[in-house]
Design a protein around this motif. Structure first.
Motif, short mmCIF file in Angstrom:
data_model
loop_
_atom_site.label_atom_id
_atom_site.label_comp_id
_atom_site.label_asym_id
_atom_site.label_seq_id
_atom_site.Cartn_x
_atom_site.Cartn_y
_atom_site.Cartn_z
N UNK A 216 -37.93 2.29 8.84
CA UNK A 216 -37.83 0.69 8.82
C UNK A 216 -38.96 0.21 9.58
N UNK A 217 -39.40 0.92 10.46
CA UNK A 217 -40.65 0.45 11.27
C UNK A 217 -41.94 0.51 10.51
N UNK A 218 -42.00 1.61 9.79
CA UNK A 218 -43.31 1.85 8.70
C UNK A 218 -43.21 0.74 7.79
N UNK A 219 -42.00 0.34 7.08
CA UNK A 219 -41.93 -0.64 6.28
C UNK A 219 -42.29 -2.02 6.89
N UNK A 220 -41.72 -2.15 8.01
CA UNK A 220 -42.11 -3.53 8.64
C UNK A 220 -43.68 -3.71 8.76
N UNK A 221 -44.37 -2.33 9.12
CA UNK A 221 -45.79 -2.46 9.66
C UNK A 221 -46.53 -2.89 7.96
N UNK A 222 -46.07 -2.17 7.01
CA UNK A 222 -46.82 -2.35 5.69
C UNK A 222 -46.53 -4.02 5.38
#
Length: 226
Positions: free
Chosen positions: A199-205
């Motif tokens: 979720x964190x990586x998707x949010x950053x993308x």
């Protein structure tokens, strides 16, 4: 001349079949139709479509069961299947993906939007793994050799895991990657990370590429929208 993609449309309402058939044939697709799930299985076995557009609510054999039977036929295991239905509850979508669907499209939908979704699905036949440079219709360029991403001609710096996550999702536009698949492909089976990491990586993308690039499919995972 390249052979036109073959599409099978399955719905128990003739007016919907006629409408979809007309619009897809206008775009030069090779189209067949079926009014029932059982007939669709018989046609698909002989027709070998690239994509099956399948209604969920049908008498006798519904779309979910039809999808399961289609997926059990060896010659159709790589055929794309998209549900086109007025039912958009989370549990209905999850049942569709569990049955083996590649996409879930809600009615009503405008013909041009449907065509865009169909083209995104068909681009899965040319995944990123066969080409080290991938470019979307929105101007996003992913170069796997150089670990480089550009958007609108401007280079975007991504950490390795963010890049690998983006490359995985973009390799099959419109395809839903489960959380388990993402963890296995990006972090590996030996690395223990939680759902929160994805979720964190998707949010950053999304912060770098825009909110519409990656879509959440509740209870299932994520997919890349071209």
């Amino acid at each position: 001349m390249a052979e036109q993609p073959k599409i099978l449309i399955v719905d128990d309402e003739e007016d919907i079949l006629d409408f979809l058939e007309y619009n897809l044939k206008k775009e030069k697709f090779d189209v067949r139709t079926a009014l029932s799930g059982r007939l669709a299985i018989n046609i698909a076995t002989a027709f070998r479509p690239d994509l099956i557009i399948l209604d969920v609510m049908m008498p006798e054999l519904d779309g979910i069961e039809t999808c399961k039977e289609l997926r059990a036929i060896p010659s159709l295991r790589n055929t794309l299947i998209a549900f086109l239905t007025a039912r958009n509850e989370d549990y209905s979508q999850i049942a569709g993906f569990d049955a083996g669907a590649d996409d879930y499209i809600s009615k009503p939908i405008k013909p041009r939007v449907l065509l865009s979704r169909i083209n995104a699905l068909l681009r899965r036949n040319n995944p990123l793994s066969t080409s080290q440079v991938f470019e979307t219709s929105t101007g996003l360029v992913i170069d796997r050799d150089r670990y480089m991403v550009e958007l609108g001609g401007k280079e975007i710096s991504l950490p390795k895991k963010e890049f690998e996550l983006l490359a995985l999702l973009a390799s099959k536009p419109g395809h839903v990657f489960t959380r388990e698949s993402i963890l296995s492909n990006v972090w590996g089976d030996q690395v223990v990370v939680g759902d929160r990491t994805i979720d964190v990586h998707v949010r950053k993308l999304r912060e770098k590429l825009g909110d519409n690039a990656i879509r959440t499919v509740k209870g299932v995972g994520y997919k890349f929208e071209d």
